[in-house]
Design a protein around this motif. Structure first.
Motif: not given
Length: 384
Positions: A324-331, A367-372, A376-384
């Motif tokens: 949710v945070k990633f999606l909000k910050e990414s608009g 992929e990042d959500y599954a890791a979380a 395995e919390v990623p440093s940040s969720f990725r666009f590319t």
């Protein structure tokens, strides 16, 4: 000889018209001649060599079997267990936990129990499960009638198994003086048979408690603000069943301190979600720090949505917050979108609403959500 006995018993139990109680003695007698007492019979060695126990297990178990002079009855019991389909590992575990099972009389005790359970519609596999889980209870004359009652109460053997895995003491409770009066009292409290079944699957020992204890449990449920007959009464009874008044008071104080709630607010929270009383202080502290400090929720918001405290921090609350945070910050998501709504929906619905629509612009989101979710919390969720 043991394999011969197993074969005979297997045939006996496989036959729909067979009567184990009436024919088992004759078959075992035909399978083996009488064995004279052997003064040199070594119980400990027998337990290791024949039953598969470890040496320490055998040493401990042999103390309860020191009076035995012959393996004849033991062999019959082992043949009986093999005929039911118990593996060598199952037998070893059973004997280690209940050495005196080897002393049970096949024709007088075990075979009649099997006949009774077969009459209830249980398969040989079901009965084998019961032997492993109930152990010494299986040797009681009341086992079949007690099991029949609980099968009817819980609705199926599949519903009974999870409760048995947590303990089988309830199967030895007296139906007429203990169990049935407790069930009658719960009905007086407004619980239907379905509610009682669900309660018992979670707290089956409740039915084996004396009636005064069950009265006290109901009083504690009402003391936390959940009256008899209300929709939440079953949940409240489950939560406080084996908590003392002192422990409930201490948990309430911890909730007030941890979430900065007033007496009135914590009372509302507990009455709406009694299960918070079952959470450990450490777990509540971790959720408070996460929800307030990291997510930024106000204590009043959490109080209005106490279900947040019932979800897993690692598997649900934290991974979904990152998305949710990633999606909000990414608009990609309205900043006013309510966090609770993202938490409360099912996993399938969450993926459909918050992951799938963004596969093209955020191809690594799933992929990042599954890791979380795996921690395995990623440093940040990725666009590319």
């Amino acid at each position: 000889m043991l394999r011969l006995r197993c074969s005979l018993l297997f045939q006996l139990l496989s036959s729909p018209s067979a009567s184990p109680a009436s024919h088992l003695l004759r078959l075992f007698s035909a399978a083996a001649p009488a064995v004279s007492p052997n003064p040199s019979f070594a119980v400990e060695e027998y337990l290791v060599a024949t039953c598969g126990l470890t040496r320490p297990q055998a040493l401990k178990a042999s103390a309860k079997l020191s009076h035995l002079k012959s393996p004849s009855n033991h062999d019959a019991v082992l043949a009986f267990l093999a005929g039911l389909g118990l593996s060598a590992a199952d037998v070893a575990a059973l004997v280690a936990k209940d050495p005196q099972f080897l002393c049970a009389k096949v024709e007088r005790t075990l075979a009649p129990v099997v006949a009774g359970l077969t009459g209830l519609g249980l398969s040989r596999s079901d009965i084998a499960h019961l032997v492993s889980l109930s152990r010494d209870k299986f040797r009681c004359r009341s086992f079949v009638s007690n099991l029949q009652y609980f099968l009817h109460l819980l609705g199926s053997f599949e519903n009974l198994l999870p409760a048995l895995r947590r303990g089988s003491c309830f199967l030895s409770s007296d139906l007429e003086t203990v169990v049935k009066p407790n069930v009658a009292f719960l009905r007086e409290c407004g619980l239907g048979d379905s509610d009682i079944a669900k309660l018992c699957m979670a707290q089956l020992m409740l039915l084996g408690s004396n009636i005064e204890c069950v009265w006290a449990m109901a009083a504690r449920a009402q003391d936390i603000g959940v009256p008899c007959g209300s929709r939440m009464f079953r949940h409240a009874l489950k939560a406080v069943a084996f908590l003392s008044n002192e422990k409930i008071a201490a948990k309430v104080e911890h909730l007030k301190k941890t979430f900065m709630w007033s007496d009135a607010v914590v009372g509302v929270v507990v009455s709406k979600h009694p299960s918070v009383l079952m959470r450990s202080n450490q777990m509540l502290q971790s959720k408070s720090e996460f929800l307030i400090s990291e997510v930024g929720l106000e204590p009043t918001y959490i109080a209005h949505h106490p279900a947040l405290l019932t979800y897993s921090l690692e598997v649900r609350l934290r991974p979904r917050h990152y998305v949710v945070k990633f999606l909000k910050e990414s608009g990609l998501l309205d900043r006013g979108r309510d966090y609770y709504r993202a938490v409360m929906i099912s996993e399938k619905a969450f993926v459909e609403k918050f992951i799938c629509p963004h596969k093209e612009v955020a191809p690594h989101l799933a992929e990042d959500y599954a890791a979380a979710c795996r921690g395995e919390v990623p440093s940040s969720f990725r666009f590319t």
